[in-house]
Design an enzyme around this catalytic site. Structure first.
Site, short mmCIF file in Angstrom:
data_model
loop_
_atom_site.label_atom_id
_atom_site.label_comp_id
_atom_site.label_asym_id
_atom_site.label_seq_id
_atom_site.Cartn_x
_atom_site.Cartn_y
_atom_site.Cartn_z
N GLU A 220 0.76 -1.39 0.13
CA GLU A 220 -0.12 -0.14 0.03
C GLU A 220 0.95 1.31 0.02
O GLU A 220 1.84 1.26 0.66
CB GLU A 220 -1.00 0.35 1.30
CG GLU A 220 -2.08 -0.82 1.20
CD GLU A 220 -3.32 -0.54 0.68
OE1 GLU A 220 -3.07 0.32 -0.20
OE2 GLU A 220 -4.01 -1.53 0.61
N HIS B 40 -3.60 -3.08 -8.48
CA HIS B 40 -4.76 -3.43 -7.90
C HIS B 40 -5.88 -3.32 -8.94
O HIS B 40 -6.66 -4.43 -9.16
CB HIS B 40 -5.29 -2.93 -6.65
CG HIS B 40 -6.33 -3.62 -6.09
ND1 HIS B 40 -7.03 -2.96 -4.70
CD2 HIS B 40 -6.95 -4.78 -6.10
CE1 HIS B 40 -7.89 -3.71 -4.12
NE2 HIS B 40 -7.81 -4.90 -5.05
N ASP C 151 -7.05 1.92 -8.31
CA ASP C 151 -5.67 2.11 -7.52
C ASP C 151 -4.55 1.36 -8.18
O ASP C 151 -4.85 0.30 -8.72
CB ASP C 151 -5.72 1.95 -6.00
CG ASP C 151 -6.08 0.54 -5.66
OD1 ASP C 151 -6.82 0.24 -6.07
OD2 ASP C 151 -5.38 0.13 -4.61
ZN LIG Z 1 -6.01 -1.43 -3.67
#
Ligand SMILES: [Zn+2]
Length: 255
Positions: free
Chosen positions: A118, A156, A166
């Site tokens: 992330e 993703h 994203d």
């Molecule tokens: Zn994601």
């Protein structure tokens, strides 16, 4: 060290060892006879998935990734702050909950097959150089240590194009490719031949085909920094370049 501190340290150590023992999965299946072989290693991921947190701060994301969002409990192996600070939340050999439903080539359980990273980003802002430098250090470490192919780095959105966008159109894929990660077409790649089928190429790379417009948007975000959903000649040129000598991701393991 005083006696009291020594006792404290010993109690602490015993507690840690006890908790570690409790946390381990049972090694043996009671319905089988245990004849252990020394020839094994932890299962290895074969894909790296990049995300944007789409939240306002690292602390907020650290909280979310240890609790849940509207869809239930979520996590990722790593989180990188805008200042480049790197956090690990789940061990590399464990299955984190970052991917959700999706399909990439023949991989239908992305969480089992991948490492999730992330990036602290609100979904629209540029990614600061310190954050990308930290990501490149992490990718170097993961690909070397876990032997993940350097080409196998996906967004993703690419395997879940109807649900996710994203890390978004601002993510610098070209910079990653210049450092040897992911894929990018050569600037001087020639136009695709007349008979070239861009849909076949997208499928070969791994893109799901249930919603073709959503897949093209995901492809455009990554390779062209735009959100449109109609293929054109430039897409064919890019896809032709990407699929020359292309080898789909497979887990060859070791024997
Ligand atoms: Zn994601």
């Amino acid at each position: 060290m005083s006696l009291r501190n020594v006792i404290r340290a010993v109690i602490g150590l015993i507690l840690v060892l006890w908790l570690t023992a409790c946390a381990q999965l049972p090694a043996r299946n009671p319905i089988a006879t245990w004849v252990p072989s020394p020839n094994h290693e932890p299962r290895r991921p074969i894909l790296i998935v990049l995300h944007a947190t789409e939240q306002q701060s690292v602390q907020r994301s650290l909280d979310t990734l240890r609790s849940e969002n509207s869809g239930g409990p979520v996590s990722a192996h790593y989180l990188i702050g805008r200042d480049g600070k790197l956090y690990q939340l789940v061990a590399d050999d464990q299955r984190a909950w970052h991917a959700g439903a999706g399909r990439w080539g023949t991989i239908t359980d992305i969480n089992s097959a991948s490492i999730g990273i992330e990036l602290d980003n609100d979904g629209g802002a540029p990614f600061p150089p310190a954050q990308i430098d930290s990501l490149l250090r992490l990718l170097t470490d993961l690909c070397d240590r876990l032997r993940i192919p350097r080409t196998q780095i996906v967004a993703h959105a690419e395997f879940a194009p109807t649900r996710k966008s994203d890390p978004g159109p601002q993510f610098p894929w070209q910079k990653l490719a210049a450092a040897g990660f992911g894929t990018w077409p050569a600037a001087d790649a020639p136009p695709a031949p007349e008979a070239f089928d861009p849909w076949m190429a997208l499928r070969l790379i791994g893109y799901p085909m249930q919603d073709r417009a959503a897949t093209v948007r995901a492809f455009h975000r990554r390779y062209r920094g735009m959100e449109t959903d109609t293929l054109d000649a430039e897409d064919s040129r890019i896809l032709h370049a990407l699929t020359q000598g292309f080898a789909p991701v497979v887990d060859e393991g070791s024997e």
